[in-house]
Design an enzyme around this catalytic site. Structure first.
Site, short mmCIF file in Angstrom:
data_model
loop_
_atom_site.label_atom_id
_atom_site.label_comp_id
_atom_site.label_asym_id
_atom_site.label_seq_id
_atom_site.Cartn_x
_atom_site.Cartn_y
_atom_site.Cartn_z
N CYS A 1 0.83 -1.20 0.00
CA CYS A 1 0.00 0.00 0.00
C CYS A 1 0.87 1.26 0.00
O CYS A 1 1.51 1.57 -0.98
CB CYS A 1 -0.98 -0.04 1.16
SG CYS A 1 -2.34 1.17 1.00
N GLU B 1 -2.16 -8.96 3.95
CA GLU B 1 -2.21 -9.42 5.34
C GLU B 1 -3.63 -9.62 5.86
O GLU B 1 -3.82 -10.31 6.88
CB GLU B 1 -1.45 -8.45 6.26
CG GLU B 1 -2.11 -7.09 6.46
CD GLU B 1 -1.72 -6.06 5.40
OE1 GLU B 1 -1.86 -4.85 5.68
OE2 GLU B 1 -1.28 -6.47 4.31
N HIS C 1 -3.73 -5.13 0.30
CA HIS C 1 -3.24 -5.59 1.60
C HIS C 1 -3.29 -7.12 1.67
O HIS C 1 -4.34 -7.71 1.94
CB HIS C 1 -4.09 -5.02 2.74
CG HIS C 1 -3.86 -3.56 2.98
ND1 HIS C 1 -2.91 -3.09 3.85
CD2 HIS C 1 -4.44 -2.46 2.43
CE1 HIS C 1 -2.91 -1.77 3.86
NE2 HIS C 1 -3.83 -1.36 3.00
#
Length: 551
Positions: A79, A184, A182
């Site tokens: 990001c 994660e 993202h």
């Protein structure tokens, strides 16, 4: 620790989540402020740049010298990290026409690139940014796009880094990758695959970080460091301090003395039950009932932060008084875990609420600090507890605030209000433990990833509602009175609010969608059995903007 991934934190709310995902790959990682890269650490095998609340164009935006690691180590920008790399190396980052937030799908993805090995076309990802990359640096190439984001992922051509003499060691051909989504978060369905590709295949992790290796290494280190010294540990009844105690007990045995202070605002029967558990574990524990002192000092106090400070102050006073009776003690142990330390080093410098379990030692105690769990996330602490053979009911306990029920009672604190809340909360928590649900797919994966022991049968697991959620508790609205009717009589009593959230690290949380039949049963039981309550509400707020606790 022979290998580690360094995660440079630019202030993102999901930085800790990146760390947890890397740890789930049995790889040690360390989260550091964006400007604290350890240049002289030979154990670093890769670098990840996190997201950020800032735009790369903001005057106060965090910046790092990329030449410290680009070309020397594999690098992944996420990001803001991706935008910062592009902006710094000659690409272009501009404000998007509209904020790119939420689910998206990779319309094109280069699965021949090592970062996207094993990816499916049209894979779902999660975007969250106001700026977007409109041009990547010269010598870089796009490796993934969505319908709205052309440069969803890009990489440096190997010859660009290898031939760049301005980089350390001429680049050595080390790779650089960047993604604007993202990986994660759970909403990026193949995010774990992407991180595995980077951490294991690209960086070369041997995946040797595990609960078993942690226990063996830490016990040996504690024996060497502490020797025959005496250690004092303050127990809270929670997962972290309990695991810390058992780990230390394995290392130094009788030289550990634990102190468990009852401030009067624990859960129902908790002091008695936890003391019994500790004795069964063979721990040397001193139990102190100091509830009278805490109630006296809290009398008439309504400000939440003031309540926290009084409890923190009194806890230290009571603990110190007991600790001074232990002659020859040289160490104070704490169950501090990694998120505590990351939050206490928050680069924004903002305090959301005060804590009394992190922040230094009383100077007059002259003790050294021992924090054997300081590198672990909460789910890792639970895995270590299982490795140590601790009972499951201690390991799976929900987080509980240090000030206890004092921050779940709106207004001043009295023993009667605590009694009401203890009774209501006990019904609620027992109900969550007793109610079983069957999960499959993504819901099952989340629960198993959190370390909950459950066996998959026909693609499903059975767990309790308690194990499915991150944290639950009851709040007494003692500043409010609600009109009700019981029998033929009018009542004017307090409402309580039930709270249950799902989360991975408590940095963000969503309200748990509990079954209606369960909520109806619990509400009915609380109103019928708990004198002083005539109304039950359910909190459906997420964090942010709300916190998990009410105070």
């Amino acid at each position: 620790m022979e290998q580690k991934i360094i995660i440079l934190d630019f202030g993102s709310q999901t930085t800790q989540l990146i760390g947890r995902r890397v740890r789930e790959l049995d790889t040690f990682c360390e989260i550091l402020p964006y400007n604290k890269f350890p240049n002289d650490d030979p154990s670093v095998i890769g670098v990840i740049l996190s997201g950020s609340p800032y735009s790369v164009h903001d005057p106060e935006a965090f910046k790092v010298d990329l030449s410290q690691f680009v070309g020397r180590l594999p690098v992944l920008g996420i990001c803001y990290g991706a935008q910062f790399i592009s902006h710094t190396l000659g690409g272009k980052v501009e404000k998007a026409d509209s904020r790119e937030y939420g689910r998206a799908h990779l319309s094109t993805v280069d699965t021949s690139n090592p970062l996207f090995k094993g990816f499916e076309q049209n894979s779902q990802v999660w975007m969250s940014h106001g700026d977007t990359i409109t041009a990547i640096p010269e010598g870089f190439e796009c490796i993934a796009s969505t319908n709205d984001v052309k440069f969803a992922a890009y990489t440096a051509k190997p010859e660009i880094l290898a031939g760049n003499q301005s980089l350390p060691h001429g680049g050595e051909g080390r790779g650089l990758w960047a993604v604007q989504f993202h990986p994660e978060v759970f909403h990026t369905l193949q995010g774990t695959q992407l991180l595995k590709n980077f951490v294991v295949d690209i960086c070369g992790s041997t995946q040797s970080w595990s609960a078993a290796s942690f226990v063996d290494t830490t016990v040996a280190e504690l024996k060497a460091e502490l020797g025959d010294d005496k250690v004092i540990l303050g127990l809270s009844g929670g997962v972290d301090s309990s695991v810390c105690a058992v780990l230390l007990n394995r290392a130094i045995g009788k030289n550990l003395t634990c102190i468990f202070v009852d401030h009067g605002m624990l859960r129902k029967n908790e002091f008695r039950d936890v003391m019994h558990d500790y004795e069964c574990l063979g721990l040397n524990v001193i139990g102190v009932d100091a509830s009278e002192k805490f109630f006296s000092d809290l009398s008439g106090v309504t400000d939440p932060e003031q309540k926290r400070k009084i409890i923190g102050r009194d806890f230290v006073e009571v603990f110190n008084a007991e600790a001074k009776k232990i002659l020859g003690a040289k160490w104070l142990a704490q169950g501090t875990i990694y998120p505590d330390r990351i939050e206490s080093l928050n680069i924004t410098g903002k305090v959301i609420k005060s804590h009394h379990n992190v922040g230094g030692l009383p100077k007059e105690m002259h003790l050294q600090l021992c924090e054997p769990l300081k590198w672990l996330f909460k789910d890792e602490v639970r895995r270590v507890g299982r490795q140590l053979g601790m009972p499951e009911h201690l390991i799976t306990r929900h987080p509980f605030p240090g000030p206890g029920l004092a921050v779940r009672i709106l207004g001043d604190i009295t023993p009667e209000k605590v009694r009401i809340l203890q009774d209501a909360d006990d019904i609620y928590i027992r109900g969550l433990r007793d109610y079983k649900v069957r999960l499959s797919g993504e819901d099952a994966r989340k629960v198993l990833a959190a370390g909950v022991p459950a066996e998959m049968t026909d693609g499903e697991i059975e767990v309790s509602l308690y194990d499915q959620i991150w944290q639950a508790g009851t709040v007494l609205l003692s500043t409010v009175r609600s009109v009700g009717v019981m029998g033929d009589e009018r009542t004017y009593e307090h409402p309580v609010a039930l709270r249950a959230v799902t989360s991975t690290d408590a940095m963000t949380a969503d309200w748990a969608h509990l079954p209606y039949d369960f909520m109806a049963k619990v509400s009915n039981e609380i109103i019928n059995k708990v004198k002083g309550v005539n109304r039950v509400c359910y909190d459906i707020s997420s964090k942010p903007p709300s916190t998990i606790e009410w105070e």
